[in-house]
Design an enzyme around this catalytic site. Sequence first.
Site, mmCIF file in Angstrom:
data_model
loop_
_atom_site.group_PDB
_atom_site.id
_atom_site.type_symbol
_atom_site.label_atom_id
_atom_site.label_comp_id
_atom_site.label_asym_id
_atom_site.label_seq_id
_atom_site.Cartn_x
_atom_site.Cartn_y
_atom_site.Cartn_z
ATOM 1 C CE LYS A 104 25.500 133.845 37.315
ATOM 2 N NZ LYS A 104 26.741 133.677 38.282
ATOM 3 N NE ARG A 144 24.993 137.531 42.360
ATOM 4 C CZ ARG A 144 24.759 136.989 43.178
ATOM 5 N NH1 ARG A 144 24.789 135.163 43.184
ATOM 6 N NH2 ARG A 144 23.895 137.414 44.120
ATOM 7 N N GLY A 175 31.204 127.977 40.689
ATOM 8 C CA GLY A 175 32.012 128.108 41.951
ATOM 9 C C GLY A 175 33.898 127.894 40.931
ATOM 10 C CG MET A 196 35.883 132.169 37.107
ATOM 11 S SD MET A 196 35.543 132.581 35.507
ATOM 12 C CE MET A 196 34.005 132.073 34.875
ATOM 13 N NE ARG A 250 24.710 127.074 37.216
ATOM 14 C CZ ARG A 250 25.945 127.600 37.985
ATOM 15 N NH1 ARG A 250 26.370 128.235 37.706
ATOM 16 N NH2 ARG A 250 25.455 126.735 39.583
ATOM 17 C CG HIS A 304 32.295 123.056 45.219
ATOM 18 N ND1 HIS A 304 33.261 122.725 45.214
ATOM 19 C CD2 HIS A 304 32.733 124.394 43.394
ATOM 20 C CE1 HIS A 304 34.302 122.847 44.044
ATOM 21 N NE2 HIS A 304 33.760 124.124 43.056
ATOM 22 C CB SER A 333 41.973 98.959 8.557
ATOM 23 O OG SER A 333 41.840 99.593 9.991
ATOM 24 C CB CYS A 384 41.752 99.340 13.682
ATOM 25 S SG CYS A 384 43.596 98.990 12.508
ATOM 26 C CE1 TYR A 397 37.368 99.462 10.560
ATOM 27 C CE2 TYR A 397 35.930 99.131 7.728
ATOM 28 C CZ TYR A 397 36.523 98.559 9.409
ATOM 29 O OH TYR A 397 38.388 98.144 8.991
#
Length: 909
Positions: free
Chosen positions: A44, A114, A123, A125, A356, A479, A796, A864, A884
């Site tokens: 902010k 703020r 929202g 804090m 923001r 909110h 693998s 995997c 992979y």
Amino acid sequence: MHTRHGPIAVDEKARWVWAFDEVEAVYKKLDGDKERVLTLLGGKGANLAEIARIGLLIPPGFTVTTEACMHFLKTDKKLSQDMWNQIEEGILHLEERTEKELGNPENPLLVSCRSGARYSMPGMMDTVLNIGLNDETVEGLSKATGDPRFAFDCYRRLIQMYATVVRGLDDEPFEATLSQRRKKGGNEADFSAADWRLITDQFKSIYRSATGEDFPHDPLIQIRSAVEAVFSSWNGKRAIDYRNATHIEHHLGTACNVVAMVFGNLGQNSATGVAFTRNPSTGEKKIFGEYLTNAQGEDVVAGTRNAKPIERLATEMPACYQDFLKACAKLEEHFTDMQDLEFTIENGKFWLLQTRNGKRTPEASVRIAVDLANAGAIKRREAVLHVEPQQIDALLHPRFHHKSKRRALEEKRLLARGINASPGAAVGKIAFDADLAEEWGSKQGLDVIMVRPFTRPDDVHGMLASRGIVTCEGGATSHAAVVARQFGVPCIVGASQIEIDLENRCLTSQRTRITEGELVSIDGTTGEVISGSLPTIETQLDEHRYLKQLLDWADSYRSLEIRANADTPHDAKIARRYGASGIGLCRTEHMFFDPERLPHVQRMILTESKAERDDALRTLLEFQRKDFEGLFQSMDGLPVVFRLIDPPLHEFLPDRQSLADEIFDLRVLGRSDELSSKEKLLKQIEHHHESNPMMGLRGVRLSLLHPEIIRMQVRAMLEAAVNAKRKGIHARPEIMIPLTSHLEEFRAAKEIIEGVARECCEQSGVSVDYTIGSMIEIPRACTIAGGLALESAFFSFGTNDLTQMTFGFSRDDAERTFLPHYLDHGILPTNPFQSLDTEGVGSLIHLAVDEIRAATDGLEIGVCGEHGGDPASIEFFHQQGFNYVSCSPYRVPIARLAAAHAALKLPEL
């Protein structure tokens, strides 16, 4: 009036406060590093300074840094004298800029405190507005503005916010007072000056009764306490819950921004609003927002008043609307992303309060990134990095089946229609409060739909535990809407037809009464709430053209190949549609669990007759060959890695305890005719019992003790490949030996496989190209990987078992018993079965890869386990130079994007 400290010489090494107009000095101090500036000033504060730099109008103010916050939290939770001196200097600077004076009844300066962390936490804090008002300055403000109604509205807001934020008082007594006045008619905008005077006195009385003290009249005490409260809110429950859910580090802290107040509640020529430069639900390039005339910012966000669509501002205040449009265009151009901005209009003058990067749905995130790249605002690589891999999962959420939904509507099961704040389909039990939603959702594993009049930041733990959210009040920028969009949770707001009776724990709508715990279905895409449960269907990748384009770009950057774990032709087709370049793991034993096949498996294990065992194997061969042909057809030309049978044999057998109970019942009933066969079966099961099955007769050990099983499996693979080849399908089987811990184990199993392969090719007259590889899932295999590399054609890593073996605990038992405690108390940072333990398990993998590469170059290395679909783990595998990763078919798109992120963040590899 109050006493001030005089000017002080600020030591640059302990600079706790920076004015918005000092941002150039901050950049100079931090060597122009934008990330460090954001970390120091918070999002902010840094963004307000940026807004001023590009010539847009913001109220003057200063930032107390995140470093000050962390210093405050680590000491006695009190501002040091040095910090406070610098804050007072900031206030003097504000007084000079505004030509007003804090605490001066003739010309009072009012400020807000703020919060503003490095990463946006909307929202989560605290904020306190209208600081500087007391019994004297409120009269001065009333005279200065000629509007006592406005002055006392501001004063009551300060008392309420200070009481709840700074002193931690319950909000209910204050809200009850407001509710009593509303019952006389109208909402806050209709209250008179006399009403606000009376309510202010009542609020002071509530404060005095709860604290035993009068509301503090010294503005400096108000500011100091508010800054301390903002800093303390960094460690509030909702902030911690939010950071845990979004993986924000806990050591960053929040900045506190002290800003001169501008007022949207000065009458009908004033307003406050929240807007996005694009639609945060769809990503469409169209301004999206809401505003209220004669209001302050929290009125819009809380959703307690019905806001107006932003387009109406064009007719109500046309000059301000043009200022707003220019600001939107300039902000998006400067920050090269969709912006979420807050603004206030004070007596016809437009002010920006913050901007923001806006929270958005996954769908919007993808579209915005693609649109910005196609427009040339950002590069394609930046567009790929704009979208987090986890968002793809939410984007491919199921949706309701069209016919079932239409039938439900025809049956008049529609409870309400509201604003479609966050898309997706969800079904669950209704919970009317956040604590119950968390209990049912997080602790009991139930699907929950949280239904509230409106949500507050304190409800975030319930929101995170819910499958969907419904509010009766609020708009698209409330909110609930903002938080739900960020987390990809289906959400409907402003469903005003619903009336909630919290006392009787039920809701009524359309003459229908639903009690807490009953099922409802919500469609966040259309805004519909429907009673009962609706079936869902899969969303196809082809339905999302923006996502398809983004993933095509991602594919051009990644070096990791993405394969899928697939055991059936159906799974293989899904994987192929989602962009998999082969099957990295076919768990051949999973095909045995089919009810039609399980009896043959049990007969194969338990029979003492070779002929009967051979007959069972022939039957299973037919099943497996058919399945394997389907996999080759789905993956025509792509590799298919078949893992030989792995789980302990007891998984295929009837439950020992259940069978013993059945025998006991037969004995009691005297049914001796049935006892003999049951007792024989129990004896056979007892013979195969293992004290620790996870480390017993599994994988290569099972294959070597029962080679007839792997002979059957290999024959099924090779015959399927021959049949596929005859049909013009290019079959590429890769046969993987699991749970190898010794080189001689691998050699013995390899010899069996090669013998069967020779027989198949000779009998069919068709040659099949196949390879034999090793699955590394035991720590010892990591230490001998160099030797295995001389015999194995590929590797693998089975990271599920490797994690179990390395940590020394069973996954199922751990997740059921102590692992939740470990995670809740920070003993482990993450679940090691979900995100790879790079320190421990990762060290073993690193050792093995080095051994393999040193022994012979060019061998294919993959993974995997479930970690193959986890973005953080994928980054580690990229760093290790894997070829992979293989994951669930549904996570293939996530892995494609995560692999591109890894390549773009680590280009040197």
